[in-house]
Each structure stands twice: as structure tokens, then as C-alpha cells.
Enzyme design. Structure first.
Site, short mmCIF file in Angstrom:
data_model
loop_
_atom_site.label_atom_id
_atom_site.label_comp_id
_atom_site.label_asym_id
_atom_site.label_seq_id
_atom_site.Cartn_x
_atom_site.Cartn_y
_atom_site.Cartn_z
N CYS A 2 -3.78 19.86 35.31
CA CYS A 2 -3.30 21.26 35.26
C CYS A 2 -2.47 21.50 34.00
O CYS A 2 -1.84 20.61 33.46
CB CYS A 2 -2.41 21.55 36.46
N ARG A 28 -7.09 19.43 28.52
CA ARG A 28 -6.52 18.62 29.61
C ARG A 28 -7.49 18.54 30.78
O ARG A 28 -7.30 17.72 31.68
CB ARG A 28 -5.19 19.22 30.07
N TRP A 74 -6.60 21.84 37.73
CA TRP A 74 -7.49 20.71 37.97
C TRP A 74 -7.31 20.38 39.44
O TRP A 74 -6.26 19.88 39.86
CB TRP A 74 -7.09 19.54 37.07
N ASN A 98 2.10 22.34 38.54
CA ASN A 98 1.34 21.15 38.17
C ASN A 98 1.97 19.99 38.93
O ASN A 98 3.17 19.82 38.91
CB ASN A 98 1.42 20.90 36.66
N GLY A 99 1.14 19.22 39.66
CA GLY A 99 1.69 18.08 40.41
C GLY A 99 1.16 18.07 41.83
O GLY A 99 0.21 18.79 42.15
N GLU A 477 -15.78 -0.59 28.22
CA GLU A 477 -15.40 0.71 27.62
C GLU A 477 -16.64 1.47 27.20
O GLU A 477 -16.74 2.69 27.38
CB GLU A 477 -14.45 0.49 26.44
N LYS A 481 -17.58 5.23 28.54
CA LYS A 481 -17.82 6.35 27.62
C LYS A 481 -19.11 7.06 27.98
O LYS A 481 -19.18 8.28 28.04
CB LYS A 481 -17.93 5.83 26.17
N GLU A 484 -18.76 8.99 31.38
CA GLU A 484 -17.86 10.16 31.49
C GLU A 484 -18.36 11.35 30.70
O GLU A 484 -18.00 12.47 31.02
CB GLU A 484 -16.44 9.78 31.11
N HIS A 500 -26.30 -13.34 39.56
CA HIS A 500 -25.76 -13.53 40.92
C HIS A 500 -25.88 -12.27 41.75
O HIS A 500 -25.03 -11.98 42.59
CB HIS A 500 -24.29 -13.99 40.83
N LYS A 599 -7.59 15.12 30.68
CA LYS A 599 -7.14 14.30 29.55
C LYS A 599 -5.94 13.46 29.93
O LYS A 599 -5.77 12.35 29.47
CB LYS A 599 -6.76 15.19 28.36
C1 AGP Z 1 -10.71 9.01 28.87
O1 AGP Z 1 -11.84 8.74 28.02
C2 AGP Z 1 -10.42 7.75 29.51
N1 AGP Z 1 -11.71 7.33 30.00
C3 AGP Z 1 -9.43 7.80 30.66
O2 AGP Z 1 -9.87 6.83 31.55
C4 AGP Z 1 -8.03 7.46 30.19
O3 AGP Z 1 -8.08 6.27 29.44
C5 AGP Z 1 -7.12 7.23 31.41
O4 AGP Z 1 -7.08 8.42 32.16
C6 AGP Z 1 -5.70 6.84 30.97
O5 AGP Z 1 -5.13 7.90 30.24
P1 AGP Z 1 -3.82 7.58 29.37
O6 AGP Z 1 -4.29 6.65 28.26
O7 AGP Z 1 -3.36 8.90 28.86
O8 AGP Z 1 -2.85 6.91 30.28
#
Ligand code: AGP
Length: 604
Positions: A2, A28, A74, A98-99, A477, A481, A484, A500, A599
Site C-alpha cells: 500500500c 510498490r 495492496w 497501510n499495515g 534467483e 525472476k 515473478e 531423486h 516492491k
Molecule cells: C522482487 O524481485 C523480489 N523477488 C522480492 O522477493 C524481494 O527480494 C523481497 O520482497 C524482499 O524485499 P526487500 O529486499 O525490500 O526486503
């Protein structure tokens, strides 16, 4: 996550001002948006499901006003729809939140007995009703109403509040959700993130947990949770216009990948160009015999790279855990343990909780962040700022890469302190590191190869990644990527683990991206490739010049430039970022703002 905006000041095109600030919080992540503003002495609310451009169709930029609040939601409690969108209004009170109000059900039951009826599925509407109830049943001032509210709720909140009997004042309070106050002579704002401030605002205050704020056109009054006036740290706005502009790139994500060599070079040159500045900038780590690395998502994946390096090079026992598990599990640490928390935003709720848990247990904490004014940067014992600049795309690329770079630097510091390398050898390592940015550019320049690979895989339903040792961390990673931003299902597996169970999923033409940069594990990884090739897999190999060969069993090969193995993780992630980008582009996805993602996840 949010986003909150509030404005109070000289008369302006209030709807337009609120919308323009909201747009700067789009990165965000959100699924609905709304504004509330005062006009003709009453509160007007406009909300819409979906993107801000849909909300814009409902607003009138000609409407003038002096006060308003706005929100990008959000969804946490209740579906993403117009009804659940903020702002919420009950009785005399209008809010944006927000929260997460954790005891919302208990409050809801109490207020229903007092005659309140709820029209949304949100915890935020209940927060609004509680403020109204306190106001309606006591003779408290609005500041005291907010204070009483904070005494009765548990959870996290950043609130913007307008009371009907005080339409010339904007109130706010925060606990565990970020909120800051921007101000100029005739304008005051509340925002979740400094980037949302009006361009005319050059200064801001960071609020502490529990602060309650009263803003009028001319005054900023900040109180602690006991309503004692307090002063907060005054900061200058440093948002660089360039950073919130695509500069000709089609997407922020592509722009930010292309920035990787520049931001790495700037970080190394500024702090780490030689052993003298390096040793001055890096904290003393010699007392620690064990390290815990904690983070979420990509930040945790950077931690997996850190673990490999710390154990293989610096001989330091290292554990990595996702923050949402670490915060609740039994943790074995002592005064010789350092907890390293990795977080681009420095506001991820789960990671903040781990920071506070370690501090409560008297354990030293070091944070690797990209926002030096973030909650984590303000609370940790040591702070290393990666200085990646604003990262607008929700899917992290340059920030992840600099998180890995910072872990490599921590590793070098531990190697020096443990006398595993001399100062001269450190200088040599730093000089080699200084050559990596140029190599990143060489890797990026293989753009057409990544697009060809993407054309060959973007229609797939499933894509696998495998790697051994540090290459597994990178493949984790790379897989994330792809998932997401393209919404294609993908799994990353330890190369030796495939047989396995998961190998049962491999059939003719199954796409498997293999990361093979570890010299010691080359033959083992080749065996894994042969196993899946024998079952029809279509192999894409990411390897290095040192390991290159005429692998006729792979359909596509990316060869990374030669570099010291300590720095290979910085290079091997770049092809995976660009392959994910081109796959998502071919899939027609919203690359910079993927569905459901935020974000900065400032709620549990
Ligand atoms: C976004 O691409 C990331 N995949 C997401 O997982 C992010 O790394 C995670 O939410 C942690 O965010 P931060 O680094 O702001 O703590």
C-alpha cells in the site's frame, strides 16, 4: 505494498495533486486506488479497482481544495475491488491505512455490539470505525482520540486521518509501517515514500514508531505516543528525477539491468577502490565465528551466495534462512554470531522482525540495504548501503546484484581479518573487482542471444533451472525472476537432487537452464545435464570462458567473460535476468508492475 499520500496547504487542484503523487507510488504494487478531498466544506471520496489510470477517468482536475488523502491498496484483508479500496469513511472520520490491524476481529465484534455496521471486508474500515467510536463517545481532542486508538490496536499501521470537525487539519500516526512528513512553507504532506513528495518539497521528517502528527497549512506538530511534542530528524529530499524516468528504455527493469555496471562501478570506486578505503568502510568482523544471513525472496537468494562464499573462502560457518521462518523458529546464536539482514527496501516486515528479535537477544546485527533512511538502517548495529539508486521495477535486478557485491566485500574483509589474504592480495582482489563492471556490460551486450533463448521458451508452461553449489543459489534467483514477471511456472533444483524425484517431470523438449560456473563441480554438472538430456530435455547452458567447451548436447550456450571465481556470481545472474525480461516481454506481461507483487512487503 500500500501507498499513502496526504496533502494540506495552499489551495490547489487537489484531485490532480493527489493523483500525481499516487502515481509515484505505483511501483510498490497495488490493485486499487482512491482519493478523499475536502470541497465545499465536506469530504468527497473517489475510488476505483485496478490501475490509477482507471481512477483518473473519474476525477476532475479543475476541482480546487486545500486538503486530501489518497491511497494505493495492496489487498491483505478482502478482495481487490472498489468497495474495499481506501479511503474509508465512518461517521466523522476518513482514513487511509497501510499495515495490518491484527486484533481487527475483536474490535469489529465490540463495535458491532455498539451498533456499527461494516460494508467492506477490510481491517482498515474497522480502524476507521474505532477512531469514530472513540471520538463519538468521549470528549477527547482529535490528538487524544488517535492516542487512545493506538492504545487499543495491535499490529502495524501508517494512517492518514481527516476529522469532519477539523477540515483544516491533516492527522497521521505510524507503527511498523513507514510514513514521512514532507514540508515547505505553504504545503505539508504525508507519504509512504519520499519519491511521492511534490517537487516543491525539499525537506522531510522521518517519523518514529508511535508518533502522532498534526499538520496545518502553516505548521507541522509532531508528538510522541504520550502526546509530548518531539522533534524528528530533518532530511533533504534526494530523489533524482532521472531515477524515476525510463531514459528511453521500454521498461524500468531493462533500464535497471543496464545500470548494473554503472552502479557497481560507482560503489566500488566510492568506497572500495583500494585496501585503505575498504578497511575503513567495512565494519570489524573478526569477533564473529558464525553468521546468520536473513532475508526474503531475492534478498534471501543473495544470502545463499553469501553463505557459499563465507564458508568456501573465509571459512566462516554460515546459515541462511527466510525471514518469515527465522522470526518464529528457535535460533542458535551467541555473542560470536553476527546476524546479517539483507533488504533492498529496509522495510520488509518479516526481516525487520528478525532484526528486532536478534537485538532483543543481544546479538549484533548488520543490514545490507538500499535505503539509508529505512527502518532497518535506523535500527541495526552496522549498516552497509548498496547505493543502487532508486529501483522502480518491482522485480529486483540491480539491487540484488549489489547485495551480492556487498556480501563479496564482507567476505573479503573476513578473509583479511583471518589473515587468509594479505593486504597486497586484498588490493589485487579489489583491482579485479574493479574490472567486473566492464564485464557486466560485455554480458549485457549478448542481448540478442537472450532474446533468441526467450523466443524458444516463452510459450512453455514449465521451465527448470539447475545448478550445484553457488550455481544453485544463482539458479534460484533466475527461476524467481522468470516466475515473478512472466507468470510461467519454474523450479530451481540442486543439480544432484534432480534424479531423486523431479527428473520424473523431464520429458521430450522440457526446457532446462543449467548454470555451470564452479570448476570443481563441472564434471558432476555435466553428468546431470546428460541425465536430463537422455530424457529429452532441451538444455540452455550458462557457463564461463574457463569451463567452455564444445558441448554439443546443449541447444544454446552463454559463455561469461573470464573473471576470478569470487566474482562470477555477479556475472552469472545477468543472463538469467535478461532471459526472464525477454520471456515476460514476449508474454506481454506488465514487467515493471507484475500482478499481485509489491516492491516492499511491509506486512506479514
Ligand atoms: C522482487 O524481485 C523480489 N523477488 C522480492 O522477493 C524481494 O527480494 C523481497 O520482497 C524482499 O524485499 P526487500 O529486499 O525490500 O526486503
Amino acid at each position: 505494498m500500500c501507498g499513502i499520500v496526504g496533502y494540506i496547504g495552499k489551495k490547489t487542484n487537489i484531485q490532480k495533486v493527489l493523483i500525481e503523487s499516487l502515481k509515484k507510488l505505483e511501483y510498490r504494487g497495488y490493485d486499487s486506488a482512491g482519493i478523499a478531498y475536502v470541497n465545499n466544506n465536506k469530504i468527497n471520496i473517489i475510488k476505483e479497482k485496478g490501475k490509477i489510470e482507471k481512477l483518473e477517468k473519474k476525477i476532475d482536475c479543475g476541482v480546487m481544495g486545500k486538503i486530501g488523502i489518497a491511497h494505493t491498496r495492496w489487498a491483505t484483508h478482502g478482495k481487490a475491488n472498489e468497495n474495499n479500496a481506501h479511503p474509508h469513511r465512518t461517521g466523522m472520520v476518513t482514513i487511509v491505512h497501510n499495515g495490518i490491524i491484527e486484533n481487527y476481529l475483536e474490535i469489529k465484534r465490540y463495535l458491532e455490539k455498539k451498533g456499527y455496521h461494516f460494508k467492506t471486508e477490510t481491517d482498515s474500515e474497522i480502524a476507521c470505525a474505532l477512531l469514530d467510536y472513540i471520538k463519538a463517545t468521549t470528549k477527547m481532542s482529535n490528538l487524544e482520540v488517535i492516542k487512545e486508538f493506538t492504545n487499543n490496536v495491535t499490529g502495524s499501521y501508517a494512517l492518514g486521518i481527516i476529522f469532519d470537525d477539523d477540515l483544516d487539519t491533516l492527522y497521521a500516526t505510524r507503527k511498523d509501517s513507514p510514513l514521512l512528513i514532507g514540508y515547505s512553507e505553504n504545503v505539508k504532506m504525508i507519504v509512504s515514500d519520499v519519491s511521492a513528495l511534490n517537487s516543491g518539497i525539499k525537506n522531510y521528517y522521518l517519523l518514529e514508531n508511535g508518533d502522532i502528527v498534526k499538520l496545518t497549512e502553516k505548521r507541522v506538530s509532531i508528538y510522541d505516543n504520550d502526546l509530548h511534542p518531539v522533534s524528528r530528524k530533518k532530511l533533504n529530499v534526494k530523489v533524482d528525477g532521472n531515477e524515476v524516468d525510463k531514459n528511453g528504455f521500454e521498461h524500468f527493469m531493462l533500464k535497471e539491468i543496464h545500470e548494473e555496471s554503472v552502479v557497481l562501478e560507482s560503489l566500488l570506486r566510492k568506497y572500495f577502490s583500494n585496501s585503505k578505503t575498504f578497511l575503513k568502510k567495512m565494519p570489524k568482523l573478526s569477533k564473529y565465528s558464525r553468521i546468520h544471513i536473513v532475508g526474503c525472496g531475492s534478498a534471501m537468494h543473495a544470502g545463499l551466495v553469501g553463505k557459499h562464499l563465507f564458508e568456501e573462502y573465509a571459512n566462516v560457518e554460515t546459515d541462511v534462512e527466510v525471514a518469515s521462518e527465522y522470526r518464529y523458529k528457535k535460533v542458535f546464536y551467541d555473542a560470536k554470531t553476527l546476524v546479517i539482514l539483507v533488504s533492498q527496501s529496509g522495510e520488509t516486515a518479516d526481516t525487520i522482525a528478525c532484526l528486532r528479535k536478534a537485538k532483543e537477544d543481544g546479538i549484533d546485527t548488520l543490514v545490507i540495504v538500499n535505503v539509508p533512511t529505512s527502518t532497518m538502517a535506523r535500527e541495526a548495529d552496522f549498516v552497509l548501503n548498496i547505493e543502487a539508486g532508486t529501483e522502480v521495477a518491482v522485480a529486483t535486478t540491480k539491487a540484488y546484484l549489489l547485495q551480492v557485491a556487498m556480501l563479496i566485500l564482507i567476505n573479503l574483509k573476513m578473509m583479511v581479518e583471518r589473515e587468509m589474504i594479505s593486504i597486497d592480495e586484498l588490493d589485487k582482489y579489489l583491482q579485479l573487482f574493479g574490472e567486473v563492471p566492464k564485464k557486466i556490460s560485455e554480458v549485457i551486450d549478448l542481448d540478442k542471444e537472450y532474446f533468441e533463448i526467450a523466443k524458444n521458451i516463452y510459450h512453455e508452461d514449465n521451465i527448470f533451472y539447475i545448478g550445484r553449489g553457488i550455481d544453485y543459489a544463482i539458479s534460484m534467483e533466475g527461476s524467481l525472476k522468470l516466475k515473478e514477471i512472466s507468470y510461467i511456472h519454474s523450479e530451481s533444483y540442486k543439480g544432484g537432487e534432480l534424479k531423486h524425484g523431479t527428473i520424473s517431470l523431464i520429458e521430450k523438449n522440457t526446457k532446462v537452464i543449467v548454470v555451470m560456473t564452479d570448476c570443481d563441480l563441472k564434471s558432476k554438472t555435466i553428468s546431470n545435464i546428460k541425465e536430463i538430456k537422455a530424457r529429452g530435455a532441451d538444455i540452455i547452458l550458462i557457463t564461463t570462458k574457463q569451463l567452455d567447451d564444445d558441448y554439443d548436447f546443449v541447444s544454446k550456450k552463454i559463455v561469461l567473460p573470464k573473471t576470478n571465481s569470487l566474482f562470477t556470481p555477479i556475472l552469472s545472474i545477468v543472463p538469467l535476468q535478461l532471459i526472464a525480461y525477454y520471456v515476460a516481454k514476449l508474454c506481454g506481461c506488465d514487467i515493471d508492475k507484475p500482478r499481485n507483487l509489491a516492491k516492499s512487503v511491509t506486512v506479514e
